[in-house]
Design a protein around this motif. Structure first.
Motif, PDB file in Angstrom:
ATOM      1  N   THR A  23       0.840  -1.206   0.000  1.00  0.00           N
ATOM      2  CA  THR A  23       0.000   0.000   0.000  1.00  0.00           C
ATOM      3  C   THR A  23       0.870   1.249   0.000  1.00  0.00           C
ATOM      4  OG1 THR A  23      -1.805  -1.161   1.105  1.00  0.00           O
ATOM      5  CG2 THR A  23      -1.806   1.247   1.267  1.00  0.00           C
ATOM      6  N   ARG A  24       1.925   1.257   0.820  1.00  0.00           N
ATOM      7  CA  ARG A  24       2.852   2.394   0.845  1.00  0.00           C
ATOM      8  C   ARG A  24       3.563   2.566  -0.495  1.00  0.00           C
ATOM      9  NH1 ARG A  24       3.918   0.240   5.865  1.00  0.00           N
ATOM     10  NH2 ARG A  24       5.823  -0.756   5.126  1.00  0.00           N
ATOM     11  N   SER A  25       4.019   1.452  -1.072  1.00  0.00           N
ATOM     12  CA  SER A  25       4.709   1.516  -2.371  1.00  0.00           C
ATOM     13  C   SER A  25       3.787   2.067  -3.448  1.00  0.00           C
ATOM     14  CB  SER A  25       5.206   0.134  -2.780  1.00  0.00           C
ATOM     15  OG  SER A  25       6.227  -0.299  -1.929  1.00  0.00           O
ATOM     16  N   ARG A  26       2.544   1.650  -3.430  1.00  0.00           N
ATOM     17  CA  ARG A  26       1.587   2.159  -4.418  1.00  0.00           C
ATOM     18  C   ARG A  26       1.381   3.658  -4.255  1.00  0.00           C
ATOM     19  NH1 ARG A  26      -3.070  -2.578  -4.076  1.00  0.00           N
ATOM     20  NH2 ARG A  26      -1.923  -4.131  -5.294  1.00  0.00           N
ATOM     21  N   ALA A  27       1.226   4.103  -3.007  1.00  0.00           N
ATOM     22  CA  ALA A  27       1.015   5.532  -2.757  1.00  0.00           C
ATOM     23  C   ALA A  27       2.216   6.344  -3.226  1.00  0.00           C
ATOM     24  CB  ALA A  27       0.740   5.773  -1.275  1.00  0.00           C
TER      25      ALA A  27
END
Length: 137
Positions: free
Chosen positions: A121-125
């Motif tokens: 989720t962090r990588s996507r953001a």
């Protein structure tokens, strides 16, 4: 594999490559890797279930899609369907030995997904912030 790969047959070579002209991996992964099949296999890994129990456990699946999914899994030899002569008929589903083998892999994938969900989720953001308007989701 890279163009310079000179080793023996590697299962990760793409289907259609000279070393795997028709490897069949896509066919199997398309079936066992679709959303509903993975969820049904995960639910049946806990034991035998009736159709209604499966439908309640696999949130969001329609009756028609669940019917197709269990039929396909039965056709592939991953699920056994048993009909009991009651009124109305009682039908149960359970994993075959092959299905149980697959369920251990599905469990590993589910565990990996749970462990890495926050990081992904962090990588996507971060990626989305650096690539506005990309349309990638």
């Amino acid at each position: 594999m890279s163009a310079g790969h000179t080793g023996g047959t590697d299962l990760l070579d793409p289907c259609g490559s000279p070393t795997h002209p028709d490897c069949g991996i896509r066919d199997v992964l398309d079936r066992v890797g679709d959303t509903w099949s993975v969820l049904v296999i995960a639910e049946l890994s806990a034991g035998t279930r009736r159709f209604g129990e499966l439908q309640r456990a696999v949130v969001g699946v329609s009756q028609r899609m669940l019917t197709l999914t269990v039929r396909r899994l039965e056709r592939d030899g991953l699920v056994t369907r048993t009909v009991y002569p009651t009124v109305p008929a009682t039908v149960t589903y359970e994993l075959t030995q092959r299905g149980r083998e697959l369920s251990s892999l599905v469990r590993l994938l589910a565990d990996w997904s749970a462990s890495n969900r926050a990081a992904i989720t962090r990588s996507r953001a971060e990626w989305d912030a650096g690539n506005p308007g990309s349309g990638v989701r």
